[in-house]
Design a protein around this motif. Structure first.
Motif, PDB file in Angstrom:
ATOM      1  N   ALA A  50       0.821  -1.200   0.000  1.00 30.06           N
ATOM      2  CA  ALA A  50       0.000   0.000   0.000  1.00 30.06           C
ATOM      3  C   ALA A  50       0.856   1.251   0.000  1.00 30.06           C
ATOM      4  O   ALA A  50       0.505   2.268  -0.595  1.00 30.06           O
ATOM      5  CB  ALA A  50      -0.933   0.006   1.217  1.00 30.06           C
ATOM      6  N   VAL A  51       2.003   1.201   0.674  1.00 29.23           N
ATOM      7  CA  VAL A  51       2.881   2.365   0.802  1.00 29.23           C
ATOM      8  C   VAL A  51       4.270   1.874   1.210  1.00 29.23           C
ATOM      9  O   VAL A  51       4.409   0.809   1.822  1.00 29.23           O
ATOM     10  CB  VAL A  51       2.309   3.372   1.838  1.00 29.23           C
ATOM     11  CG1 VAL A  51       2.209   2.744   3.213  1.00 29.23           C
ATOM     12  CG2 VAL A  51       3.123   4.656   1.869  1.00 29.23           C
ATOM     13  N   ASP A  78       3.378   2.954  -9.190  1.00 23.39           N
ATOM     14  CA  ASP A  78       2.316   3.755  -8.572  1.00 23.39           C
ATOM     15  C   ASP A  78       2.238   3.598  -7.056  1.00 23.39           C
ATOM     16  O   ASP A  78       1.353   4.182  -6.416  1.00 23.39           O
ATOM     17  CB  ASP A  78       0.957   3.382  -9.185  1.00 23.39           C
ATOM     18  CG  ASP A  78       0.834   3.819 -10.634  1.00 23.39           C
ATOM     19  OD1 ASP A  78       1.446   4.846 -10.988  1.00 23.39           O
ATOM     20  OD2 ASP A  78       0.146   3.141 -11.410  1.00 23.39           O
ATOM     21  N   ILE A  79       3.149   2.816  -6.462  1.00 25.80           N
ATOM     22  CA  ILE A  79       3.125   2.665  -5.001  1.00 25.80           C
ATOM     23  C   ILE A  79       3.636   3.950  -4.349  1.00 25.80           C
ATOM     24  O   ILE A  79       4.733   4.414  -4.678  1.00 25.80           O
ATOM     25  CB  ILE A  79       4.015   1.484  -4.557  1.00 25.80           C
ATOM     26  CG1 ILE A  79       3.546   0.182  -5.204  1.00 25.80           C
ATOM     27  CG2 ILE A  79       3.979   1.351  -3.025  1.00 25.80           C
ATOM     28  CD1 ILE A  79       4.418  -1.013  -4.856  1.00 25.80           C
ATOM     29  N   PRO A  80       2.877   4.545  -3.435  1.00 25.00           N
ATOM     30  CA  PRO A  80       3.338   5.776  -2.766  1.00 25.00           C
ATOM     31  C   PRO A  80       4.606   5.534  -1.959  1.00 25.00           C
ATOM     32  O   PRO A  80       4.732   4.515  -1.272  1.00 25.00           O
ATOM     33  CB  PRO A  80       2.160   6.150  -1.865  1.00 25.00           C
ATOM     34  CG  PRO A  80       0.986   5.393  -2.397  1.00 25.00           C
ATOM     35  CD  PRO A  80       1.526   4.141  -2.984  1.00 25.00           C
ATOM     36  N   SER A 120      -1.887   5.943   7.186  1.00 25.38           N
ATOM     37  CA  SER A 120      -3.251   5.404   7.223  1.00 25.38           C
ATOM     38  C   SER A 120      -4.074   5.860   6.022  1.00 25.38           C
ATOM     39  O   SER A 120      -4.940   5.119   5.541  1.00 25.38           O
ATOM     40  CB  SER A 120      -3.951   5.804   8.522  1.00 25.38           C
ATOM     41  OG  SER A 120      -4.213   7.200   8.560  1.00 25.38           O
ATOM     42  N   VAL A 121      -3.818   7.074   5.536  1.00 26.34           N
ATOM     43  CA  VAL A 121      -4.539   7.568   4.360  1.00 26.34           C
ATOM     44  C   VAL A 121      -4.243   6.690   3.148  1.00 26.34           C
ATOM     45  O   VAL A 121      -5.153   6.277   2.416  1.00 26.34           O
ATOM     46  CB  VAL A 121      -4.161   9.040   4.060  1.00 26.34           C
ATOM     47  CG1 VAL A 121      -4.732   9.471   2.706  1.00 26.34           C
ATOM     48  CG2 VAL A 121      -4.669   9.952   5.160  1.00 26.34           C
ATOM     49  N   LEU A 177      -7.702  13.822   0.541  1.00 26.32           N
ATOM     50  CA  LEU A 177      -6.259  13.783   0.346  1.00 26.32           C
ATOM     51  C   LEU A 177      -5.795  14.945  -0.519  1.00 26.32           C
ATOM     52  O   LEU A 177      -4.782  15.595  -0.238  1.00 26.32           O
ATOM     53  CB  LEU A 177      -5.861  12.457  -0.299  1.00 26.32           C
ATOM     54  CG  LEU A 177      -4.382  12.276  -0.633  1.00 26.32           C
ATOM     55  CD1 LEU A 177      -3.540  12.354   0.634  1.00 26.32           C
ATOM     56  CD2 LEU A 177      -4.148  10.945  -1.343  1.00 26.32           C
ATOM     57  N   SER A 178      -6.545  15.239  -1.576  1.00 27.62           N
ATOM     58  CA  SER A 178      -6.183  16.335  -2.471  1.00 27.62           C
ATOM     59  C   SER A 178      -6.176  17.671  -1.740  1.00 27.62           C
ATOM     60  O   SER A 178      -5.306  18.514  -1.960  1.00 27.62           O
ATOM     61  CB  SER A 178      -7.154  16.396  -3.654  1.00 27.62           C
ATOM     62  OG  SER A 178      -7.049  15.252  -4.454  1.00 27.62           O
ATOM     63  N   LYS A 179      -7.135  17.869  -0.841  1.00 25.80           N
ATOM     64  CA  LYS A 179      -7.183  19.114  -0.076  1.00 25.80           C
ATOM     65  C   LYS A 179      -5.960  19.240   0.820  1.00 25.80           C
ATOM     66  O   LYS A 179      -5.391  20.322   0.964  1.00 25.80           O
ATOM     67  CB  LYS A 179      -8.468  19.162   0.756  1.00 25.80           C
ATOM     68  CG  LYS A 179      -9.727  19.371  -0.075  1.00 25.80           C
ATOM     69  CD  LYS A 179     -10.969  19.417   0.796  1.00 25.80           C
ATOM     70  CE  LYS A 179     -12.219  19.654  -0.026  1.00 25.80           C
ATOM     71  NZ  LYS A 179     -13.440  19.668   0.807  1.00 25.80           N
ATOM     72  N   GLN A 180      -5.555  18.131   1.431  1.00 25.93           N
ATOM     73  CA  GLN A 180      -4.355  18.154   2.270  1.00 25.93           C
ATOM     74  C   GLN A 180      -3.121  18.500   1.451  1.00 25.93           C
ATOM     75  O   GLN A 180      -2.285  19.299   1.863  1.00 25.93           O
ATOM     76  CB  GLN A 180      -4.140  16.784   2.924  1.00 25.93           C
ATOM     77  CG  GLN A 180      -5.075  16.500   4.071  1.00 25.93           C
ATOM     78  CD  GLN A 180      -4.743  15.169   4.736  1.00 25.93           C
ATOM     79  OE1 GLN A 180      -4.253  14.251   4.103  1.00 25.93           O
ATOM     80  NE2 GLN A 180      -5.007  15.078   6.020  1.00 25.93           N
ATOM     81  N   LEU A 181      -3.022  17.918   0.270  1.00 25.15           N
ATOM     82  CA  LEU A 181      -1.860  18.149  -0.574  1.00 25.15           C
ATOM     83  C   LEU A 181      -1.852  19.548  -1.151  1.00 25.15           C
ATOM     84  O   LEU A 181      -0.801  20.147  -1.368  1.00 25.15           O
ATOM     85  CB  LEU A 181      -1.821  17.115  -1.701  1.00 25.15           C
ATOM     86  CG  LEU A 181      -1.646  15.659  -1.234  1.00 25.15           C
ATOM     87  CD1 LEU A 181      -1.670  14.716  -2.424  1.00 25.15           C
ATOM     88  CD2 LEU A 181      -0.346  15.504  -0.477  1.00 25.15           C
ATOM     89  N   ASP A 182      -3.033  20.101  -1.431  1.00 27.65           N
ATOM     90  CA  ASP A 182      -3.109  21.470  -1.924  1.00 27.65           C
ATOM     91  C   ASP A 182      -2.519  22.437  -0.912  1.00 27.65           C
ATOM     92  O   ASP A 182      -1.866  23.417  -1.262  1.00 27.65           O
ATOM     93  CB  ASP A 182      -4.567  21.847  -2.232  1.00 27.65           C
ATOM     94  CG  ASP A 182      -5.058  21.177  -3.512  1.00 27.65           C
ATOM     95  OD1 ASP A 182      -4.193  20.737  -4.300  1.00 27.65           O
ATOM     96  OD2 ASP A 182      -6.271  21.096  -3.713  1.00 27.65           O
TER      97      ASP A 182
END
Length: 225
Positions: A50-51, A78-80, A120-121, A177-182
């Motif tokens: 997963a990561v 594509d693995i984070p 966890s995300v 997740l996108s909001k956190q990264l923004d």
């Protein structure tokens, strides 16, 4: 029963691996150790993760080189990857981490709660993605030749509704997740989130095309990869 996600921990120091296991044990997932970049690449040949938590400074193949190999492989690109480093060499060093394909770059000592929350995300997104792929595969079997190899009690329309609900849950996680990264404005991390959103958009369009009245020319579900 949902299968546990695997998290790859890469560090040449056993005490650091032990600390990471203590921090992440509360997530109740499968933690896999690797004491070198070479050992990590070997683990990635057979298992899905997963990561990856990857130490930057290791003898032999360092974290940057290990990440480069991971991103070159189609199976693992594509693995984070979350980079962990004990020394902060400034913006240039951090940029190198993101350029290598990391979604995050954390300097030691780090806040255990923050690291656990970030991991966890990605575990949640991975789990939802796996569930979605399984449901999509079942749907393909049902739609292929009009056969119903799974429980006949559930009509195709009901299965579509369940799939749509599962997808909506993943979309909600991706939006958060996108909001956190923004807010962090990390280019590499934002690009990773955008890639995930594109995959989700493709799945949503495929599901919408299968809804009654959407027409008989709907294309089959795309792969979630």
């Amino acid at each position: 029963m949902v299968q546990k996600a695997k998290i790859l921990l890469v560090d040449d120091r056993p005490e650091n691996l032990l600390a990471l296991e203590a921090i992440l044990s509360a997530l109740d997932q499968t933690l896999v150790r690797a004491s070198s970049g070479e050992e990590a690449l070997k683990a990635l040949l057979t298992d899905d993760f997963a990561v990856i938590l990857l130490d930057v400074q290791m003898p032999g193949m360092d974290g940057f080189e290990t990440a480069a190999h991971i991103k070159r492989r189609e199976r693992t690109r594509d693995i984070p990857i979350i980079f962990l480093t004990a020394i902060n060499h400034g913006p240039h060093h951090t940029f190198r981490g993101y350029a290598a394909g990391a979604v995050d770059y954390i300097s030691k000592p780090f806040d255990p709660w923050v690291l656990r929350a970030k991991v966890s995300v990605f575990v949640e997104l991975y789990t939802k993605n796996c569930q979605l792929r399984e449901q999509a595969a079942l749907l393909r079997l049902q739609l292929d030749g009009g056969q119903q190899p799974v429980a006949e009690a559930k009509e195709p329309a009901g299965l579509l509704a369940e799939l749509s609900a599962r997808l909506a849950a993943v979309e909600e996680q991706a939006e958060a997740l996108s909001k956190q990264l923004d807010e962090s404005s990390d280019a590499a991390a934002v690009a990773t989130a955008a890639h995930l959103e594109r995959k989700l958009t493709g799945l949503r369009r495929a599901l919408d095309a299968l809804e009654p009245g959407a027409g008989s020319g709907a294309s089959p579900l795309p792969s979630a990869n």
